[in-house]
Design a protein around this motif. Structure first.
Motif, mmCIF file in Angstrom:
data_model
loop_
_atom_site.group_PDB
_atom_site.id
_atom_site.type_symbol
_atom_site.label_atom_id
_atom_site.label_comp_id
_atom_site.label_asym_id
_atom_site.label_seq_id
_atom_site.Cartn_x
_atom_site.Cartn_y
_atom_site.Cartn_z
ATOM 1 N N PHE A 92 44.621 81.289 127.792
ATOM 2 C CA PHE A 92 45.250 81.750 129.027
ATOM 3 C C PHE A 92 44.739 83.139 129.406
ATOM 4 C CE2 PHE A 92 49.055 83.881 130.973
ATOM 5 C CZ PHE A 92 48.933 83.275 132.206
ATOM 6 N N LEU A 93 44.670 84.031 128.432
ATOM 7 C CA LEU A 93 44.173 85.384 128.697
ATOM 8 C C LEU A 93 42.696 85.343 129.093
ATOM 9 C CD1 LEU A 93 45.871 87.325 125.755
ATOM 10 C CD2 LEU A 93 46.587 87.240 128.150
ATOM 11 N N ALA A 94 41.917 84.484 128.432
ATOM 12 C CA ALA A 94 40.501 84.372 128.774
ATOM 13 C C ALA A 94 40.312 83.831 130.186
ATOM 14 C CB ALA A 94 39.793 83.469 127.762
ATOM 15 N N SER A 95 41.107 82.847 130.556
ATOM 16 C CA SER A 95 40.988 82.273 131.903
ATOM 17 C C SER A 95 41.374 83.291 132.968
ATOM 18 C CB SER A 95 41.870 81.022 132.012
ATOM 19 O OG SER A 95 43.252 81.346 131.879
ATOM 20 N N LEU A 96 42.365 84.120 132.698
ATOM 21 C CA LEU A 96 42.726 85.175 133.642
ATOM 22 C C LEU A 96 41.590 86.177 133.796
ATOM 23 C CD1 LEU A 96 46.448 85.988 132.716
ATOM 24 C CD2 LEU A 96 45.614 84.939 134.819
ATOM 25 N N ALA A 97 40.968 86.526 132.679
ATOM 26 C CA ALA A 97 39.906 87.533 132.713
ATOM 27 C C ALA A 97 38.723 87.053 133.549
ATOM 28 C CB ALA A 97 39.453 87.861 131.295
ATOM 29 N N ILE A 98 38.292 85.807 133.349
ATOM 30 C CA ILE A 98 37.098 85.340 134.054
ATOM 31 C C ILE A 98 37.386 84.904 135.485
ATOM 32 C CG2 ILE A 98 35.960 84.655 131.920
ATOM 33 C CD1 ILE A 98 36.807 81.828 132.368
ATOM 34 N N SER A 99 38.675 84.735 135.831
ATOM 35 C CA SER A 99 39.022 84.307 137.190
ATOM 36 C C SER A 99 39.495 85.445 138.080
ATOM 37 C CB SER A 99 40.110 83.230 137.139
ATOM 38 O OG SER A 99 39.677 82.094 136.436
ATOM 39 N N ARG A 100 40.085 86.463 137.487
ATOM 40 C CA ARG A 100 40.705 87.520 138.285
ATOM 41 C C ARG A 100 39.957 88.853 138.242
ATOM 42 N NH1 ARG A 100 43.274 84.289 140.851
ATOM 43 N NH2 ARG A 100 45.552 84.151 141.048
ATOM 44 N N PHE A 101 39.141 89.075 137.224
ATOM 45 C CA PHE A 101 38.544 90.406 137.062
ATOM 46 C C PHE A 101 37.017 90.303 137.066
ATOM 47 C CE2 PHE A 101 42.644 90.456 134.854
ATOM 48 C CZ PHE A 101 43.276 91.498 135.514
ATOM 49 N N LYS A 102 36.390 91.333 137.598
ATOM 50 C CA LYS A 102 34.939 91.460 137.589
ATOM 51 C C LYS A 102 34.566 92.457 136.488
ATOM 52 C CE LYS A 102 34.616 88.942 141.353
ATOM 53 N NZ LYS A 102 34.025 87.577 141.354
ATOM 54 N N PHE A 103 33.795 92.026 135.525
ATOM 55 C CA PHE A 103 33.394 92.912 134.434
ATOM 56 C C PHE A 103 31.989 92.544 133.989
ATOM 57 C CE2 PHE A 103 35.762 89.307 132.772
ATOM 58 C CZ PHE A 103 34.948 88.828 131.762
ATOM 59 N N ARG A 104 31.351 93.473 133.327
ATOM 60 C CA ARG A 104 29.983 93.264 132.874
ATOM 61 C C ARG A 104 29.965 92.173 131.789
ATOM 62 N NH1 ARG A 104 26.674 98.475 131.126
ATOM 63 N NH2 ARG A 104 27.081 98.855 133.369
ATOM 64 N N GLY A 105 29.065 91.241 131.936
ATOM 65 C CA GLY A 105 28.961 90.153 130.974
ATOM 66 C C GLY A 105 29.848 88.966 131.289
ATOM 67 N N ARG A 106 30.456 88.983 132.484
ATOM 68 C CA ARG A 106 31.364 87.893 132.852
ATOM 69 C C ARG A 106 30.626 86.565 132.924
ATOM 70 N NH1 ARG A 106 32.559 85.861 137.915
ATOM 71 N NH2 ARG A 106 34.547 84.752 138.108
ATOM 72 N N LYS A 107 29.471 86.546 133.593
ATOM 73 C CA LYS A 107 28.715 85.304 133.700
ATOM 74 C C LYS A 107 28.225 84.828 132.338
ATOM 75 C CE LYS A 107 27.128 85.952 138.469
ATOM 76 N NZ LYS A 107 25.940 86.050 139.358
ATOM 77 N N SER A 108 27.827 85.774 131.503
ATOM 78 C CA SER A 108 27.369 85.405 130.157
ATOM 79 C C SER A 108 28.506 84.801 129.347
ATOM 80 C CB SER A 108 26.809 86.644 129.440
ATOM 81 O OG SER A 108 25.712 87.180 130.140
ATOM 82 N N PHE A 109 29.706 85.324 129.554
ATOM 83 C CA PHE A 109 30.871 84.799 128.841
ATOM 84 C C PHE A 109 31.163 83.366 129.276
ATOM 85 C CE2 PHE A 109 35.538 84.311 128.493
ATOM 86 C CZ PHE A 109 35.660 84.461 127.119
ATOM 87 N N VAL A 110 31.077 83.100 130.575
ATOM 88 C CA VAL A 110 31.312 81.751 131.087
ATOM 89 C C VAL A 110 30.246 80.796 130.561
ATOM 90 C CG1 VAL A 110 31.427 80.331 133.162
ATOM 91 C CG2 VAL A 110 32.489 82.601 133.146
#
Length: 282
Positions: A92-110
């Motif tokens: 749940f926390l991971a889904s919030l992070a990649i859906s709501r916030f812009k951060f470095r490495g976001r695309k790599s995390f997905v």
């Protein structure tokens, strides 16, 4: 109005009923066989209904303390509850992070989440076994739960990401304009709308953990520490004293399936609610 709409709908309905019947038949046959004697099961003439002559003898035999069903059931309950609670929280926390916030490495995390899903589970068995053995957690609830959590989190996070992305951020911003803090807006507006997604993700994660066999067979080697899939596989093996007791195997299969069915019946109403769509339209 299309005149051919009704005939086409009728054909599709019949086809859907046939497909559903084919899907339900093995489940029905499992329940039916669980009440029959060995003579009826092995007969060349199938018995389509358990009565007359049906009994609970197979269930009585399975629930005998000597079979180890109780220990396996308790082991599965512990592993499943621990794995699902931790998995849903982190996913749940991971889904919030990649859906709501812009951060470095976001695309790599997905991309990493997707790549993990592509890896065959069997390719990691040796590494996982050595890791858990090095931590001295073989044949333990915590050891197998750690691996289950790591296995199920990527799928659960990816599934929850779709639910989170489907809720407009404007709803939270509107609540914040009305005086809510960011946390308050999330808890009062977004979190209730995510309830169906959390329930649906929990159901899929529960099914994966509850029915998992391959990893459990590697990490749980003691008979006293078996989960239900391991217990059922061992229970269905032919013994030196006689053939496989198929009636008892079917009864054991029913008992293994019942907890998941009960959980699904409890939460299925929440899964089917269109809360997000209603909130967006409003």
């Amino acid at each position: 109005m299309n005149v051919n709409a009704k005939p086409r709908f009728g054909v599709l309905s019949i086809f859907a009923i046939l497909v559903a019947a084919l899907w339900v038949f093995p489940v029905y046959w499992m329940f039916n066989s669980s009440f029959q004697s060995a003579t009826d099961i092995n007969s060349l003439t199938p018995k389509w209904l358990p009565f007359p002559g049906g009994s609970l003898n197979n269930y009585t035999a399975v629930l005998d303390p000597q079979t180890g069903f109780g220990n396996a059931f308790w082991m599965s309950i512990q592993v499943t509850v621990l794995s699902i609670v931790v998995c849903v929280v982190f996913a749940f926390l991971a889904s919030l992070a990649i859906s709501r916030f812009k951060f470095r490495g976001r695309k790599s995390f997905v991309i990493a989440i997707i790549l993990v899903q592509m890896l065959p589970a069997e390719a990691m068995f040796i590494a996982q076994y050595k890791m858990i053995a090095g931590m001295d957690l073989l044949n333990s609830v915590l050891g197998v739960s750690i691996i289950y959590i790591a296995t199920v989190i990527p799928f659960t996070a990816w599934m929850l990401r779709g639910f989170v992305a489907g809720i407009p951020a404007d709803l939270e911003e509107a609540a914040m304009v009305d005086g809510c803090t960011r946390l308050g807006a999330f808890m009062r507006v977004t979190f209730p709308l995510l309830a169906p997604g959390l329930v649906a993700s929990s159901v899929f994660a529960l099914i994966q953990v509850w029915n998992e066999y391959a990893l459990a067979s590697v990490l749980l080697t003691q008979d006293a520490k078996e989960t239900l899939p391991l217990w059922l596989a061992g229970f269905s093996e032919p013994s030196l004293s006689g053939p496989v007791p198929w009636g008892q195997v079917m009864a054991g299969s029913v008992l293994v399936a019942i907890p998941v069915m009960i959980f699904f019946l409890i939460v299925q109403g929440r899964m089917t609610q269109g809360m997000v769509g209603g909130a967006v339209k409003g």
